[in-house]
Design a protein around this motif. Structure first.
Motif, PDB file in Angstrom:
ATOM      1  N   SER A  83       0.847  -1.188   0.000  1.00 28.13           N
ATOM      2  CA  SER A  83       0.000   0.000   0.000  1.00 28.13           C
ATOM      3  C   SER A  83       0.883   1.239   0.000  1.00 28.13           C
ATOM      4  O   SER A  83       2.078   1.172   0.317  1.00 28.13           O
ATOM      5  N   LEU A  84       0.288   2.372  -0.331  1.00 30.14           N
ATOM      6  CA  LEU A  84       1.028   3.619  -0.332  1.00 30.14           C
ATOM      7  C   LEU A  84       1.534   3.941   1.072  1.00 30.14           C
ATOM      8  O   LEU A  84       2.646   4.447   1.255  1.00 30.14           O
ATOM      9  N   ARG A  85       0.717   3.629   2.070  1.00 35.25           N
ATOM     10  CA  ARG A  85       1.110   3.871   3.461  1.00 35.25           C
ATOM     11  C   ARG A  85       2.328   3.023   3.838  1.00 35.25           C
ATOM     12  O   ARG A  85       3.263   3.497   4.485  1.00 35.25           O
ATOM     13  N   ASN A 120       6.798  -0.589  -9.754  1.00 39.64           N
ATOM     14  CA  ASN A 120       7.512  -1.549  -8.919  1.00 39.64           C
ATOM     15  C   ASN A 120       8.289  -0.826  -7.825  1.00 39.64           C
ATOM     16  O   ASN A 120       8.750   0.305  -8.020  1.00 39.64           O
ATOM     17  N   LEU A 121       8.440  -1.486  -6.688  1.00 40.25           N
ATOM     18  CA  LEU A 121       9.158  -0.918  -5.556  1.00 40.25           C
ATOM     19  C   LEU A 121      10.519  -1.590  -5.414  1.00 40.25           C
ATOM     20  O   LEU A 121      10.645  -2.810  -5.552  1.00 40.25           O
ATOM     21  N   TYR A 122      11.508  -0.764  -5.103  1.00 37.59           N
ATOM     22  CA  TYR A 122      12.880  -1.238  -4.953  1.00 37.59           C
ATOM     23  C   TYR A 122      13.453  -0.674  -3.659  1.00 37.59           C
ATOM     24  O   TYR A 122      13.421   0.547  -3.438  1.00 37.59           O
ATOM     25  N   SER A 175       0.409   3.939  -7.814  1.00 37.43           N
ATOM     26  CA  SER A 175       1.545   4.286  -8.672  1.00 37.43           C
ATOM     27  C   SER A 175       1.331   5.639  -9.330  1.00 37.43           C
ATOM     28  O   SER A 175       2.243   6.474  -9.395  1.00 37.43           O
ATOM     29  N   ALA A 176       0.131   5.859  -9.813  1.00 40.14           N
ATOM     30  CA  ALA A 176      -0.185   7.128 -10.467  1.00 40.14           C
ATOM     31  C   ALA A 176      -0.060   8.285  -9.484  1.00 40.14           C
ATOM     32  O   ALA A 176       0.404   9.376  -9.841  1.00 40.14           O
ATOM     33  N   GLU A 177      -0.453   8.047  -8.239  1.00 40.43           N
ATOM     34  CA  GLU A 177      -0.358   9.106  -7.228  1.00 40.43           C
ATOM     35  C   GLU A 177       1.097   9.444  -6.924  1.00 40.43           C
ATOM     36  O   GLU A 177       1.463  10.615  -6.794  1.00 40.43           O
ATOM     37  N   VAL A 178       1.943   8.405  -6.802  1.00 42.28           N
ATOM     38  CA  VAL A 178       3.363   8.651  -6.543  1.00 42.28           C
ATOM     39  C   VAL A 178       3.978   9.443  -7.697  1.00 42.28           C
ATOM     40  O   VAL A 178       4.720  10.414  -7.487  1.00 42.28           O
ATOM     41  N   SER A 179       3.659   9.050  -8.915  1.00 38.05           N
ATOM     42  CA  SER A 179       4.206   9.752 -10.078  1.00 38.05           C
ATOM     43  C   SER A 179       3.752  11.202 -10.110  1.00 38.05           C
ATOM     44  O   SER A 179       4.549  12.113 -10.382  1.00 38.05           O
TER      45      SER A 179
END
Length: 664
Positions: free
Chosen positions: A110-112, A130-132, A187-191
């Motif tokens: 999740s974003l949290r 993807n998360l790294y 993902s769209a929110e992070v971008s």
């Protein structure tokens, strides 16, 4: 997630401030993050933010930690259970996200949860959803601070500026750190919430004569054919190496500090350095070659391992210019050191006088300054010719080449020739900060790339290899160029009636050694002959041959090749050179001989594939299609192992599918 209180006042300092007036303000603001930094190893506790740098997104708390010169010590030390670590003695995974594995096969975060990992001190980033977790990627060539700056954000936004990451093999490296993915919505929110204003907008203009290897920071190599036209390389044709934004320094405010073992801290203005009644004005002709020149020759040399670290120089990160300034040892004397007594052995050198640390005014986005080191003995030696230079080819050093002052350490790796010089410290320990030797050590050929990536974990082993100082012997064939077609119908025929190739080139002994001989061949080294070395326009001492030499030779084709050409046929030639320096060190034949994963000190024979056509009555030079992205010169052997798309935007790289072409 709102930024921590440190960020707002730091932004105020970053905005509308000159490089030389922000030291004390930044010191106060970053005292908390600096407290754990050994400033004697960094040679300075100061940093100068560039006024063109702004951060516009609400950075997660972990990214705020990055905004200090001690960013490297803020790493999260714990290794979480969600990490998919590669054992230190193995290579990287065969499959990486986007290169064979789907998001559905990895954990959904999740974003949290994403932000919580950052708040806990881990460096976690997103790319293509993807998360790294790159917390252990302490060998990042651009420094850990830049990773921390991107924590909690979308890497693709940063890679629109740092385009060298889009070449393809970086995706493969990223696969090692993959931990999961976000939903499409998150993902769209992070971008959408990631913004990175290009901090390089105040850099000087680029040179039309150079070939760009990385646009930001600007790293560009000379065209070796053009380098052969001038013994002293003009500034606009001399390669340019930058680690950070180019500082814009007011010469009236410039200060150089000399300090350390055996001296009282002494500060000089630019006018004082130029005062010939106080200091002798000294001119040195010296080659500067980047330690990583020809690194591209090692890229996927074994078919599976990329050359680690930018820039991926092809062959032109070398130049030879006149540098004018004051001897560094004269500045030592002014600061109280008995340089002559120490040199003659009448006075013992200070116990801690082992290394010379050079600190530059340029810095990355989070305040980490460039620093480097070289041996104290080199600077003290009256024949070492180390100078603090303020002129290049008789004029003020251009801004991109280090204005107003750079250190010239002749014979040594380009990285030791520190630009934008702020401080010189004589000390017992070499500079060990983010921008120094991690990229400039020659490790054993079987050193796994993963150890360079996770540097901190393997630091004790890797530090056994010291940073490169003196450079090895080097030579290039500059004429003909790769893929030229030479005619042999009524042209290029010797008085003996044999087809010949006219060869021109450049050779350098390295480390102050002269060039004893250069041999050239047209059949890949099966038959060599001695080239003629042209007289240099400058006189240099036996161990002070800092400049390069030019060579030339008309080489007749071996008997069988000559017969084919005289019958009107076309033959493929392998033109190459090998130089022997005055210490009787010779270039190795193959890249495997000196292979190292960092791509340092690359000096095997530079091979130029050329055709000679017995039915052609003119030469047809090969013209690279630079307008459509073809690089202007070629690595040894005439071709790249992987496409050299070093200036692609993320979207363009995806369309080309460069990442899919990378095979470990």
């Amino acid at each position: 997630m709102p930024p921590r209180p440190l960020l707002a006042p730091l932004r105020a300092v970053l905005k509308n401030s000159s490089p030389l007036k922000t030291h004390q303000s930044l010191n106060r603001l970053t005292s908390r993050t600096r407290s754990s930094l050994d400033v004697t190893r960094a040679f300075s506790a100061r940093a100068q933010p560039d006024s063109g740098t702004h951060y516009s997104r609400a950075i997660p708390a972990c990214a705020a930690l990055a905004l200090g010169a001690a960013a490297a010590v803020a790493l999260g030390s714990q290794r979480e259970e969600v990490r998919m670590d590669t054992p230190p003695d193995t290579d990287l995974p065969v499959a990486a996200v986007g290169l064979g594995r789907t998001q559905d096969e990895s954990p959904l975060f999740s974003l949290r949860e994403f932000h919580t990992m950052c708040e806990d001190g881990r460096i976690v980033v997103m790319l293509d959803g993807n998360l790294y977790d790159i917390s252990s990627f302490t060998g990042h060539p651009g420094g850990v601070g830049r990773l921390q700056m991107a924590a909690g954000g979308d890497l693709a936004v940063y890679w629109k500026v740092y385009m060298q990451h889009n070449r393809g093999h970086i995706d493969k490296i990223m696969g090692k750190y993959h931990i999961g993915h976000l939903s499409n919505e998150d993902s769209a929110e992070v971008s959408a919430n990631t913004a990175f204003a290009n901090p390089y907008t105040n850099d000087p203009p680029t040179s039309k004569h150079l070939l760009t290897n990385t646009r930001f920071p600007y790293n560009a190599e000379g065209r070796i054919k053009e380098l052969r036209k001038n013994y002293h390389t003009p500034a606009g044709k001399h390669f340019m190496r930058n680690h950070n934004m180019v500082p814009d320094i007011d010469p009236k405010e410039y200060r150089l500090t000399i300090c350390g073992a055996g001296m009282e801290e002494t500060v000089f203005t630019l006018d004082e350095l130029k005062d010939t009644s106080r200091f002798e004005k000294v001119e040195i002709t010296s080659v500067i070659q980047c330690n990583g020149n020809r690194r591209e020759d090692y890229h996927y040399l074994d078919g599976k391992t990329p050359a680690f670290g930018p820039p991926h120089w092809v062959c032109g990160a070398i130049g030879c210019s006149r540098w004018t300034g004051v001897r560094l040892r004269d500045l030592y004397r002014e600061a109280g050191m008995d340089v002559d007594g120490i040199s003659l052995g009448k006075v013992p050198a200070p116990k801690d006088a082992q290394h010379v640390g050079l600190l530059a005014y340029d810095h990355d986005e989070v305040g980490n300054q460039y620093c480097c080191s070289f041996p104290f003995e080199k600077s003290l030696d009256p024949f070492g010719d180390v100078i603090v230079a303020y002129e290049m080819n008789g004029e003020d050093i251009p801004r991109g080449h280090g204005y107003p002052v750079r250190c010239i350490v002749p014979g040594n790796a380009g990285a030791r020739n520190c630009k934008f010089l702020e401080r010189v410290t004589v000390t017992s320990t070499p500079c060990a900060e983010e921008t120094n030797w991690k990229q400039y050590a020659v490790h054993a050929p079987d050193t796994p790339l993963v150890k360079l990536l996770d540097f901190k974990e393997h630091k004790e082993e890797l530090e056994r290899d010291e940073a490169v100082q003196e450079m090895p012997v080097q030579s290039f064939v500059t004429t003909p160029a790769a893929h030229d077609v030479l005619g042999a119908k009524k042209i290029n025929i010797s008085e003996n009636g044999v087809p010949y190739v006219y060869i021109e080139g450049i050779a350098w002994g390295g480390g102050g050694n002269g060039v004893h001989r250069v041999d050239v061949s047209v059949d890949g080294g099966k038959h060599f002959t001695r080239a003629e070395i042209l007289e240099k326009p400058v006189k240099q001492r036996y161990k002070g041959n800092w400049g390069w030499v030019f060579f030339e030779k008309k080489v007749e084709l071996p008997k069988e090749m000559a017969a084919q050409v005289l019958r009107g046929e076309k033959v493929r030639l392998d033109v190459c050179s090998k130089a022997l320096n005055s210490a009787w060190n010779m270039q190795p034949e193959t890249p495997q001989a000196n292979y190292n994963p960092h791509g340092c000190c690359v000096n095997h024979w530079y091979r130029v594939p050329v055709d000679m056509d017995g039915a052609l009555d003119k030469d047809v030079p090969y013209v690279p299609d630079e307008k459509n992205g073809e690089f202007g010169q070629k690595p040894s052997g005439g071709k790249f192992t992987k496409p050299f798309d070093n200036q692609d935007q993320p979207e363009a790289a995806k369309k080309k599918g460069n990442a899919k072409e990378c095979v470990w």
